[in-house]
Write an enzyme that holds these catalytic residues in place. Structure first.
Site, short mmCIF file in Angstrom:
data_model
loop_
_atom_site.label_atom_id
_atom_site.label_comp_id
_atom_site.label_asym_id
_atom_site.label_seq_id
_atom_site.Cartn_x
_atom_site.Cartn_y
_atom_site.Cartn_z
N LYS A 170 58.14 -41.60 -68.66
CA LYS A 170 57.49 -40.86 -67.58
C LYS A 170 58.42 -41.02 -66.36
O LYS A 170 58.43 -42.04 -65.71
CB LYS A 170 56.11 -41.48 -67.29
N GLU A 245 61.27 -53.97 -62.46
CA GLU A 245 62.45 -54.00 -61.60
C GLU A 245 62.01 -53.39 -60.28
O GLU A 245 61.77 -52.20 -60.20
CB GLU A 245 63.59 -53.20 -62.25
N CYS A 279 67.98 -50.22 -54.75
CA CYS A 279 67.14 -51.42 -54.69
C CYS A 279 67.97 -52.67 -54.43
O CYS A 279 67.51 -53.61 -53.80
CB CYS A 279 66.33 -51.57 -55.96
N GLU A 371 61.70 -53.81 -47.35
CA GLU A 371 62.66 -52.86 -47.92
C GLU A 371 62.49 -51.53 -47.22
O GLU A 371 61.41 -50.94 -47.25
CB GLU A 371 62.41 -52.71 -49.42
#
Ligand code: NAD
Length: 464
Positions: A170, A245, A279, A371
């Site tokens: 997906k 992750e 990331c 982040e």
């Protein structure tokens, strides 16, 4: 790339169960470039059933045959490299050069590494009077983000296939065309029907149905910490394997005696690449207080080379653009000093954000903790090595980092103290075989190379 109207299930493109679609937008000019079906739980169920049916046959396929098919997939990705790069540019906004080398190029390397590992990996081991067998976990539900749309697909699908697992993917709703093109390459490579299946759709609908499906044995997710936490909870309740992750706030630590100009230039390039949507980006630059002024001025010069619309692309969508601009405003409110860029949009059209550098950032500020996922660098000062390590380790994340010092030994010793899954020493090159993954809230599990393959295996021991 022409958008497919169906889902790739059981080796063929089939109409979706529902009528809903998702518009795909080019973030550079805000134009709709295609529509893909918005999958439902029924589509996910059909895909999981196809993957379950294909699993025993694929798990029993000899290693050399699996390796040859993954090799054919690698060759297909290499042959379609230009089309892949153009597709990533169209739906993510990545500048063409970056799309070629990283977005389309890296997956060829990673797929190649798994073609080789599929052939050579030791799926059996002797331990005293035991034989230990490493067996495929089963059906993998892979949920991927938009920031490296093809890499993140290949980093899950290639090791899963090498291990003998079958997959339902997906992909992110912002970048489904790359995923559809990948499915086409899988098909052309001749993988048996049902070994790989694709369901496009919204996260809370198709993604959630996949994570919750009892026919899925392992969920591998890359994306935000918020959704990762939810998926981890669902998997935990079902006693299901899970790999996460998640985000990062990685530190680029420049120790006294390092080549400051090189460390700053490489550090700025690392953050600006992919418009900061990485990331593992080194979004905190830690410099000794005596080098601070020089580092700030080097960073200002370095960032000037990143013109929006040329070397820096837009952010993926309007929501991310607003989010990143919000963080820049927050940085100013909390007392950090903007030395380049700012919250204003640099271009009239497209979801661009100005490459921004903050000086005088302190470890407690929001822009030093959260982040941002945009082209924003925070420069922090430290007093001594102990202070630098405290700051480097002082966030909830622990994905990656860099250390620069006068010699390898000093940098290595510092890196050993960092809570991070991957640290580059004095500009060490990216290694597609090195395990990639996080400490702390950056995730669970590792991707790439043999460690990435091991994620998809069960361990069984027989005593003789
Ligand atoms: P997200 O976590 O919402 O999306 C990632 C994937 O998860 C997509 O495929 C999405 O459809 C799916 N998803 C969303 N909700 C789901 C649910 N309830 N169940 C199952 N699947 C679901 O990420 P986003 O909203 O696209 O980005 C938000 C932030 O996440 C970014 O600003 C960034 O900080 C972070 N992010 C991190 C990475 C990374 O590589 N670690 C990648 C993308 C985004």
């Amino acid at each position: 790339m022409q958008a497919q109207r169906g889902m790739y299930i059981g080796g063929a493109w089939r109409p979706a169960e529902g009528q809903d679609t998702i518009a795909v937008v080019n973030p550079a000019d805000e134009q709709v470039i295609g529509y893909v079906p918005a999958g439902t739980a029924a589509d996910v169920d059909a895909a999981v059933r196809a993957a379950r049916d294909a699993f025993p046959g694929w798990a029993a396929t000899p290693q050399a045959e699996r390796a040859a098919l993954i090799g054919a997939l690698r060759d297909g990705l290499a042959a379609r490299k230009d089309e892949m790069a153009q597709t990533v540019t169209a739906e993510l906004g990545a500048p063409p050069a970056l799309a070629q080398t990283v977005h389309a190029g890296l997956p060829v390397l990673v797929a190649g590494s798994y073609a080789e590992l599929a052939a050579t990996y030791a799926f059996e081991e002797k331990l005293g009077n035991s034989t230990v067998y490493f067996e495929p976990v089963g059906v993998v539900g892979a949920i991927t983000p938009w920031n490296y749309p093809l890499h993140q697909i290949v980093a899950k699908v290639a090791p899963a296939l090498a291990a003998g697992c079958t997959v339902v993917l997906k992909p992110a709703e912002d970048t489904p065309l790359t995923a559809q093109l990948f499915a086409q390459v899988v098909h052309e490579a001749g993988l048996p029907a049902g070994v790989f299946n694709l369901v496009t759709g919204l996260g809370p609908v198709a993604g959630q149905a996949l994570a919750e499906h009892p026919g899925v044995d392992l969920v591998s997710f890359t994306g935000s910490t918020a959704v990762g936490r939810q998926i981890g909870a669902v998997a935990g309740a079902a006693i299901k394997r899970v790999a996460l992750e998640l985000g990062g706030k990685s530190a680029n630590v420049i120790l006294p005696g390092a080549d400051l100009a090189k460390a700053v230039n490489v550090g700025v390039a690392n953050v600006m690449s992919n418009s900061g949507q990485t990331c593992s980006a080194w979004t905190r630059m830690l410099v000794h207080r005596d080098s601070n002024d020089e580092a700030v001025s080097l960073a200002v010069d370095a960032v000037a080379k990143y013109a929006p619309g040329e070397r820096v692309g837009p952010l993926v969508n309007a929501k991310q653009q607003a989010r990143v601009r919000g963080y820049i405003e927050k940085g100013v409110e909390e007392g950090a000093r903007i030395v380049a860029g700012g919250p204003e949009s640099p271009l009239g059209k497209g979801y661009y954000v100005s490459p921004t550098v903050f000086a005088d950032v302190t470890p407690d500020m929001t822009i030093a903790q959260e982040e941002i996922f945009g082209p924003v660098l925070s420069i922090l000062r430290y007093e001594d090595e102990a202070d630098a390590l405290r700051i480097a380790n002082g966030t909830v994340y622990g994905l990656a980092g860099a250390v620069w010092a006068a010699d390898q030994e000093t940098a290595t010793a510092f890196a050993r103290g960092m809570d991070a899954g991957q640290v580059d020493i004095n500009g060490g090159r990216f290694n597609p075989l090195a395990p990639f993954g996080g400490y702390k809230q950056s995730g669970v599990g590792r991707e790439l190379g043999p460690h990435g393959l091991a994620e998809y295996l069960h361990t069984k021991s027989l005593q003789h």
